[in-house]
Design a protein around this motif. Structure first.
Motif, PDB file in Angstrom:
ATOM      1  N   UNK A  85       0.399  -1.300   0.163  1.00 38.65           N
ATOM      2  CA  UNK A  85      -0.141   0.400   0.188  1.00 38.65           C
ATOM      3  C   UNK A  85       0.790   1.190   0.216  1.00 38.65           C
ATOM      4  N   UNK A  86       2.204   0.801   0.248  1.00 38.14           N
ATOM      5  CA  UNK A  86       3.024   2.063   1.273  1.00 38.14           C
ATOM      6  C   UNK A  86       3.533   2.882  -0.795  1.00 38.14           C
ATOM      7  N   UNK A  87       3.845   1.547  -1.389  1.00 35.58           N
ATOM      8  CA  UNK A  87       4.195   1.695  -2.865  1.00 35.58           C
ATOM      9  C   UNK A  87       3.780   2.088  -3.643  1.00 35.58           C
ATOM     10  N   UNK A  88       2.168   2.287  -3.523  1.00 33.88           N
ATOM     11  CA  UNK A  88       1.311   2.112  -4.234  1.00 33.88           C
ATOM     12  C   UNK A  88       1.034   4.092  -4.475  1.00 33.88           C
ATOM     13  N   UNK A  89       1.412   4.051  -3.129  1.00 33.44           N
ATOM     14  CA  UNK A  89       1.060   5.722  -2.257  1.00 33.44           C
ATOM     15  C   UNK A  89       2.748   6.813  -3.052  1.00 33.44           C
ATOM     16  N   UNK A  90       3.385   6.004  -3.760  1.00 33.20           N
ATOM     17  CA  UNK A  90       4.580   6.567  -3.876  1.00 33.20           C
ATOM     18  C   UNK A  90       4.509   7.846  -5.420  1.00 33.20           C
ATOM     19  N   UNK A  99       7.385   7.665   3.041  1.00 34.55           N
ATOM     20  CA  UNK A  99       6.465   8.125   3.782  1.00 34.55           C
ATOM     21  C   UNK A  99       6.498   6.640   4.311  1.00 34.55           C
ATOM     22  N   UNK A 100       7.823   5.596   4.746  1.00 34.52           N
ATOM     23  CA  UNK A 100       7.213   4.659   5.678  1.00 34.52           C
ATOM     24  C   UNK A 100       7.510   5.136   6.962  1.00 34.52           C
ATOM     25  N   UNK A 101       6.161   4.295   8.102  1.00 33.58           N
ATOM     26  CA  UNK A 101       6.818   5.034   9.384  1.00 33.58           C
ATOM     27  C   UNK A 101       7.920   5.249   9.814  1.00 33.58           C
TER      28      UNK A 101
END
Length: 189
Positions: A85-90, A99-101
């Motif tokens: 899901x993070x990859x899709x937000x890049x 963006x990684x916590x």
């Protein structure tokens, strides 16, 4: 680093060479990749010539221009399902660590089509490092990496995907080396 640098310079000078070194970025030598490396040029002292480096070219090649007209290939996909899901937000040009916590993924980047490619590193790990395509899902292909490194399209790298990636990451960019060699040929020899 200072110690090794000094050792290299002193060793070459002791072998009767005039030596200069310079930090050169491949993006100024017809390579669509921002890749800084330190280059040493040494000339035997008896030739009475000074080492010189190629003049940087201001015509920067973008990823979009370099990858224009490439045929579609299947891409290796990001393997960490928890972070997909993070990859899709890049966004284009963004590092995963932004963006990684926990700030992980410093060397996992979605490339920006309007700039040169970031440095292609030797190490590739599906869940930690690598270059993601700006538009399509997945990592850059070996053929795209070759283009972004100025290797000819028909140049063959052997081995598994990770081994080919490492060879490109370790390589001196052909167009940058060509500029250095032509400068030596035309202005020193």
């Amino acid at each position: 680093m200072k110690g090794k640098f000094k050792e290299i310079i002193l060793t070459l000078k002791s072998l009767n060479y005039n030596v200069k070194c310079k930090l050169l970025n491949a993006k100024y030598y017809n390579v669509p990749q921002s890749r800084q490396r330190l280059f040493f040029i040494g000339i035997r002292k008896d030739l009475n010539k000074e080492p010189i480096f190629p003049i940087p070219n201001k015509n920067i090649i973008t990823i979009k221009k370099a990858l224009n007209n490439m045929l579609y290939e299947n891409r290796l996909q990001y393997s960490n399902k928890k972070e997909l899901y993070l990859i899709n937000k890049l966004k284009e040009g963004q590092q995963m660590s932004k963006i990684h916590p926990k700030g992980w993924g410093f060397n996992l980047i979605k490339i920006n089509r309007n700039k040169p490619c970031p440095t292609i590193m030797k190490t590739f790990r599906q869940s930690q490092t690598g270059l993601l395509h700006y538009k399509e899902k997945g990592f850059l292909t070996i053929n795209e990496l070759k283009r972004l490194s100025s290797f000819p399209d028909d140049f063959k790298f052997m081995g598994k995907f990770e081994e080919q990636w490492a060879r490109i990451g370790n390589a001196v960019m052909p167009n940058q080396m060509k500029a250095i060699a032509e400068t030596i040929r035309d202005k020193i020899l």
